[in-house]
Write a protein that holds these residues in place. Structure first.
Motif, PDB file in Angstrom:
ATOM      1  N   ILE A 127      29.017 -55.160  16.471  1.00 45.92           N
ATOM      2  CA  ILE A 127      30.092 -53.981  16.233  1.00 45.92           C
ATOM      3  C   ILE A 127      30.524 -54.147  15.011  1.00 45.92           C
ATOM      4  CG2 ILE A 127      31.996 -55.263  17.102  1.00 45.92           C
ATOM      5  CD1 ILE A 127      31.414 -51.646  18.125  1.00 45.92           C
ATOM      6  N   ALA A 128      30.502 -55.274  14.455  1.00 44.36           N
ATOM      7  CA  ALA A 128      30.991 -55.525  12.949  1.00 44.36           C
ATOM      8  C   ALA A 128      30.091 -54.627  12.153  1.00 44.36           C
ATOM      9  CB  ALA A 128      30.846 -56.761  12.521  1.00 44.36           C
ATOM     10  N   LEU A 129      28.878 -54.190  12.344  1.00 41.95           N
ATOM     11  CA  LEU A 129      27.696 -53.607  11.592  1.00 41.95           C
ATOM     12  C   LEU A 129      28.049 -52.070  11.853  1.00 41.95           C
ATOM     13  CD1 LEU A 129      24.447 -55.317  12.656  1.00 41.95           C
ATOM     14  CD2 LEU A 129      25.969 -55.733  10.473  1.00 41.95           C
ATOM     15  N   LEU A 130      29.052 -51.629  12.629  1.00 41.11           N
ATOM     16  CA  LEU A 130      29.396 -50.095  13.020  1.00 41.11           C
ATOM     17  C   LEU A 130      29.768 -49.339  11.460  1.00 41.11           C
ATOM     18  CD1 LEU A 130      29.175 -48.122  15.059  1.00 41.11           C
ATOM     19  CD2 LEU A 130      31.490 -48.370  15.749  1.00 41.11           C
ATOM     20  N   ILE A 132      23.544 -44.855  18.802  1.00 40.09           N
ATOM     21  CA  ILE A 132      22.389 -45.334  19.440  1.00 40.09           C
ATOM     22  C   ILE A 132      21.854 -46.657  18.853  1.00 40.09           C
ATOM     23  CG2 ILE A 132      20.053 -44.738  20.041  1.00 40.09           C
ATOM     24  CD1 ILE A 132      20.929 -41.840  20.461  1.00 40.09           C
ATOM     25  N   LEU A 133      22.103 -46.740  17.637  1.00 40.55           N
ATOM     26  CA  LEU A 133      21.475 -47.775  16.822  1.00 40.55           C
ATOM     27  C   LEU A 133      22.546 -48.935  17.246  1.00 40.55           C
ATOM     28  CD1 LEU A 133      20.544 -46.848  13.251  1.00 40.55           C
ATOM     29  CD2 LEU A 133      19.329 -48.393  14.740  1.00 40.55           C
ATOM     30  N   ILE A 134      23.852 -48.740  17.332  1.00 45.19           N
ATOM     31  CA  ILE A 134      24.641 -49.753  17.567  1.00 45.19           C
ATOM     32  C   ILE A 134      24.252 -50.441  18.947  1.00 45.19           C
ATOM     33  CG2 ILE A 134      26.787 -48.985  18.324  1.00 45.19           C
ATOM     34  CD1 ILE A 134      26.715 -51.405  15.651  1.00 45.19           C
ATOM     35  N   ILE A 135      24.148 -49.550  19.959  1.00 47.56           N
ATOM     36  CA  ILE A 135      23.822 -49.841  21.350  1.00 47.56           C
ATOM     37  C   ILE A 135      22.512 -50.535  21.230  1.00 47.56           C
ATOM     38  CG2 ILE A 135      22.998 -48.796  23.557  1.00 47.56           C
ATOM     39  CD1 ILE A 135      25.079 -46.253  22.997  1.00 47.56           C
ATOM     40  N   PHE A 136      21.450 -50.184  20.774  1.00 51.71           N
ATOM     41  CA  PHE A 136      20.297 -50.719  20.666  1.00 51.71           C
ATOM     42  C   PHE A 136      20.253 -52.146  19.795  1.00 51.71           C
ATOM     43  CE2 PHE A 136      16.766 -52.158  17.903  1.00 51.71           C
ATOM     44  CZ  PHE A 136      15.775 -52.526  18.863  1.00 51.71           C
ATOM     45  N   LEU A 137      21.297 -52.271  18.721  1.00 51.77           N
ATOM     46  CA  LEU A 137      21.075 -53.658  18.126  1.00 51.77           C
ATOM     47  C   LEU A 137      21.710 -54.570  19.041  1.00 51.77           C
ATOM     48  CD1 LEU A 137      22.161 -52.538  14.466  1.00 51.77           C
ATOM     49  CD2 LEU A 137      20.199 -53.872  15.270  1.00 51.77           C
ATOM     50  N   THR A 194      24.599 -52.298  27.180  1.00 53.35           N
ATOM     51  CA  THR A 194      24.506 -50.600  26.719  1.00 53.35           C
ATOM     52  C   THR A 194      25.795 -49.947  26.928  1.00 53.35           C
ATOM     53  OG1 THR A 194      22.105 -50.951  27.131  1.00 53.35           O
ATOM     54  CG2 THR A 194      23.095 -48.782  27.264  1.00 53.35           C
ATOM     55  N   PHE A 195      26.239 -50.279  28.229  1.00 53.90           N
ATOM     56  CA  PHE A 195      27.659 -49.381  28.585  1.00 53.90           C
ATOM     57  C   PHE A 195      28.770 -49.981  27.786  1.00 53.90           C
ATOM     58  CE2 PHE A 195      25.082 -48.249  32.243  1.00 53.90           C
ATOM     59  CZ  PHE A 195      25.335 -47.050  32.534  1.00 53.90           C
ATOM     60  N   VAL A 196      28.789 -51.153  27.585  1.00 58.47           N
ATOM     61  CA  VAL A 196      29.987 -51.636  26.683  1.00 58.47           C
ATOM     62  C   VAL A 196      29.828 -50.889  25.389  1.00 58.47           C
ATOM     63  CG1 VAL A 196      30.923 -53.690  25.396  1.00 58.47           C
ATOM     64  CG2 VAL A 196      30.274 -53.879  27.906  1.00 58.47           C
ATOM     65  N   MET A 197      28.706 -50.830  24.787  1.00 66.34           N
ATOM     66  CA  MET A 197      28.794 -50.432  23.426  1.00 66.34           C
ATOM     67  C   MET A 197      28.639 -48.966  23.502  1.00 66.34           C
ATOM     68  SD  MET A 197      28.686 -53.160  21.753  1.00 66.34           S
ATOM     69  CE  MET A 197      28.743 -52.302  20.542  1.00 66.34           C
ATOM     70  N   MET A 198      28.130 -48.485  24.529  1.00 66.00           N
ATOM     71  CA  MET A 198      28.179 -46.816  24.447  1.00 66.00           C
ATOM     72  C   MET A 198      29.788 -46.437  24.412  1.00 66.00           C
ATOM     73  SD  MET A 198      27.833 -44.733  28.201  1.00 66.00           S
ATOM     74  CE  MET A 198      29.749 -45.116  28.506  1.00 66.00           C
ATOM     75  N   PHE A 199      30.731 -47.247  25.254  1.00 67.36           N
ATOM     76  CA  PHE A 199      32.012 -46.717  25.053  1.00 67.36           C
ATOM     77  C   PHE A 199      32.830 -47.192  23.831  1.00 67.36           C
ATOM     78  CE2 PHE A 199      36.333 -48.232  26.045  1.00 67.36           C
ATOM     79  CZ  PHE A 199      36.903 -47.095  26.611  1.00 67.36           C
ATOM     80  N   SER A 200      32.509 -48.404  23.248  1.00 64.26           N
ATOM     81  CA  SER A 200      32.932 -48.765  22.012  1.00 64.26           C
ATOM     82  C   SER A 200      32.749 -47.892  20.959  1.00 64.26           C
ATOM     83  CB  SER A 200      32.383 -50.174  21.723  1.00 64.26           C
ATOM     84  OG  SER A 200      32.693 -51.117  22.695  1.00 64.26           O
ATOM     85  N   SER A 201      31.267 -47.359  20.788  1.00 70.77           N
ATOM     86  CA  SER A 201      31.013 -46.403  19.895  1.00 70.77           C
ATOM     87  C   SER A 201      31.577 -45.251  20.048  1.00 70.77           C
ATOM     88  CB  SER A 201      29.260 -46.221  19.725  1.00 70.77           C
ATOM     89  OG  SER A 201      28.790 -45.637  20.891  1.00 70.77           O
ATOM     90  N   ILE A 218      34.650 -44.753  20.964  1.00 70.73           N
ATOM     91  CA  ILE A 218      36.400 -44.533  20.860  1.00 70.73           C
ATOM     92  C   ILE A 218      36.662 -44.900  19.478  1.00 70.73           C
ATOM     93  CG2 ILE A 218      36.978 -45.070  23.253  1.00 70.73           C
ATOM     94  CD1 ILE A 218      37.434 -47.921  22.331  1.00 70.73           C
ATOM     95  N   ILE A 219      35.629 -45.302  18.680  1.00 71.55           N
ATOM     96  CA  ILE A 219      35.798 -45.504  17.223  1.00 71.55           C
ATOM     97  C   ILE A 219      35.210 -44.215  16.657  1.00 71.55           C
ATOM     98  CG2 ILE A 219      35.101 -46.840  15.293  1.00 71.55           C
ATOM     99  CD1 ILE A 219      34.847 -49.196  17.070  1.00 71.55           C
ATOM    100  N   GLY A 220      36.142 -43.894  15.531  1.00 72.05           N
ATOM    101  CA  GLY A 220      35.746 -42.495  14.672  1.00 72.05           C
ATOM    102  C   GLY A 220      36.156 -41.446  15.228  1.00 72.05           C
ATOM    103  N   ALA A 221      35.644 -40.101  14.989  1.00 76.55           N
ATOM    104  CA  ALA A 221      36.235 -38.966  15.469  1.00 76.55           C
ATOM    105  C   ALA A 221      36.457 -38.982  16.667  1.00 76.55           C
ATOM    106  CB  ALA A 221      35.506 -37.831  14.653  1.00 76.55           C
ATOM    107  N   SER A 222      37.439 -38.067  17.234  1.00 74.51           N
ATOM    108  CA  SER A 222      37.827 -37.935  18.512  1.00 74.51           C
ATOM    109  C   SER A 222      37.448 -36.490  19.009  1.00 74.51           C
ATOM    110  CB  SER A 222      39.126 -37.927  18.921  1.00 74.51           C
ATOM    111  OG  SER A 222      40.012 -37.242  18.150  1.00 74.51           O
TER     112      SER A 222
END
Lengths: 253, 269
Positions: free
Chosen positions: A104-107, A122-127, A186-193, A195-199
């Protein structure tokens, strides 16, 4: 899971729900803690209006896209790195260096490169999800019984046949161990990605973010519940597929 | 004997293991012929390198020097001209008995109908046709080794290599398997190179017993076993059997007084 255990689990959930409902009903807990019936009502509203379809669709698209790429690249590369010493030696230092980084630090970096787009998500989920599958596959191949490989060579198997008819099925139990961890991530990162950024846009993460802006804790809880349900369903699907493919593995289940 | 060319011809085979900066000589220039259609056993003290020797013939372990020829053709890597049976079951746990035996034929592109015919024949030969849909994990150790034998015979190798195939079985199953192997072998007419640490097993099964010395492995003596076939287990009680056994026992026992150069062994045996 045996029947008795299932029963206990069901009773446990019902008791907690009733307790929660009771506390909310008698106003013993603050309203921002909501209550099961209110959350269920919010979930029903989201279903009835059809709004949930677009959110779930968007979220699932991102997470499953990432997961499928994890299956292809994680398993494929894992098998090659585990089987061929030179490929393994090449990847090991890279993997060992990147693996401990919280991805997530790479986001923020990915956002600079690709903007707040699905590509970034998708990249952050994959990584994140790549590593457990890759490592489990690679180590699974490395721990294969030598006699299985020898027997296959003895019977005249080609390199390719050796890989897909012996190494792959022989490693499959370990691959599924990795995939299960990856699916959760995958689900954790889907959610994290989300809620960060534009809503603006669709996705369960956005749904929570937007509900927060208007103070609707019931919708926030409802979105969390939907994620839990999705996570549960997909984990069950994975286990079903596993028991289908690993019917021969009498140690599992 | 079909022809004069030996089934397996080994010349000046040498194996050196390099461990750190020290070289350990495991096999010292062993030359050996296995005649066509004969059952030949190698016995030797534990860790003498007899299993390594067999793995080199199979192409699984690289030799340091020398040549291995199967029916005159020099070999370097594993191939279906040599059928190897390992001490531990090498059956694929994800395939049932039938598919395990059919595996070699499948990768060699034998058509399905032909495959079924061959597999059925060999599973009946080892008396396990009724178990064709079982998984290896559902079989006993003795049954698993019978399936392994059927699998090796199914792809029709020129020679059979057997590395203590009954080493993990209990004494009674072992004796049953010896009788079974003799029966199957006499039907298949294959040349066999059989490695064991069990002197009686070697005498019971073999036309010829090769006694290996301790490390580095060299040939101590070659003994022709002159019993008629088929042999049955009562042979164990005969005085001639005991003479063979005692003679080989003495040869191996003398070995214990020799200094051991190394106790490490890469492949068990």
């Amino acid at each position: 899971m045996d029947k008795k255990f299932q029963k206990i689990a069901a009773i446990e959930i019902i008791v907690v729900m009733l307790l929660w409902e009771g506390l909310a009903y008698f106003q013993l807990i603050p309203t921002y803690l909501s209550s099961p019936t209110i959350i269920l009502a919010a979930m029903w509203d989201l279903i009835k209006s059809g709004e949930i379809i677009s959110h779930m669709g968007a979220s699932l698209y991102r997470s499953m896209f990432g997961f499928v790429v994890v299956i292809i690249i994680g398993v494929g590369l894992g098998i090659l790195a585990g089987y061929y010493k030179k490929i393994g030696n090449f990847f090991d230092p890279i993997i060992n260096a990147i693996n401990p980084i919280p991805k997530i630090a790479l986001l923020p970096i990915l956002m600079v490169w690709f903007g707040m787009t699905d590509t970034t998500r998708i990249l952050i989920i994959f990584l994140t999800a790549f590593f457990p599958t890759f490592v489990a596959t690679r180590d699974g191949v490395r721990s294969m019984k030598q006699v299985h490989l020898w027997a296959a060579e003895n019977m005249g198997a080609s390199q390719l046949q050796l890989l897909y008819k012996v190494v792959f099925p022989g490693t499959l139990p370990k691959i599924f161990d990795g995939l299960r961890v990856s699916l959760g991530l995958t689900f954790v990162m889907m959610f994290s990605s989300e809620i960060i950024g534009a809503s603006n846009g669709a996705g369960l993460g956005f749904l929570i973010l937007n509900a927060d802006l208007v103070g609707r804790t019931d919708i926030m809880f409802a979105a969390v519940a939907f994620i839990a349900v999705l996570g549960f369903i997909f984990d069950r699907i994975l286990l079903k597929v596993r028991s289908k493919l690993l019917w021969w593995d009498l140690n599992q289940a | 004997m079909k022809n004069k060319m030996p089934a397996i011809q080994i010349e000046n085979l040498r194996k050196v293991y390099s461990s750190g900066n020290e070289d350990v000589l495991a096999i010292q220039d062993v030359s050996l012929d296995i005649p066509e259609g004969k059952f030949v056993s190698i016995v030797g003290p534990s860790g003498c390198g007899k299993s390594t020797f067999l793995h080199i013939v199979g192409g699984f372990i690289q030799k340091t020097a020398g040549t291995v020829r199967i029916r005159g053709k020099e070999v370097e890597k594993p191939g279906p001209d040599r059928g190897m049976m390992f001490q531990e079951s090498a059956l694929f746990p994800w395939k049932n008995v039938f598919d395990n035996v059919a595996w070699g034929l499948e990768v060699q592109g034998v058509p399905k109908a032909k495959r079924k015919e061959i597999v059925e024949g060999f599973l009946k030969l080892v008396r396990l046709w009724e178990f064709r849909n079982h998984l290896p994990s559902q079989l006993s150790g003795g049954m698993r080794q019978r399936v392994s034998l059927a699998r090796v015979l199914a792809f029709n190798p020129d020679v059979l290599l057997m590395d203590e195939p009954f080493g993990a079985l209990d004494a009674q199953t072992r004796e049953e398997m010896q009788v079974e192997l003799q029966r199957i072998w006499s039907e298949s007419q294959k040349s066999v190179l059989f490695v064991t640490h069990d002197i009686e097993e070697a005498v019971f099964l073999s036309d010829r017993v090769i006694v290996f010395s301790g490390r580095p492995a060299t040939i101590t003596e070659i003994i022709d076993i002159k019993f008629d076939r088929p042999r049955d287990l009562s042979l164990y009680k005969s005085s001639q059997f005991r003479d063979y056994r005692n003679h080989i026992w003495d040869l191996l026992h003398e070995e214990h007084h020799k200094p051991v150069t190394s106790t490490s062994e890469v492949v068990n045996g």
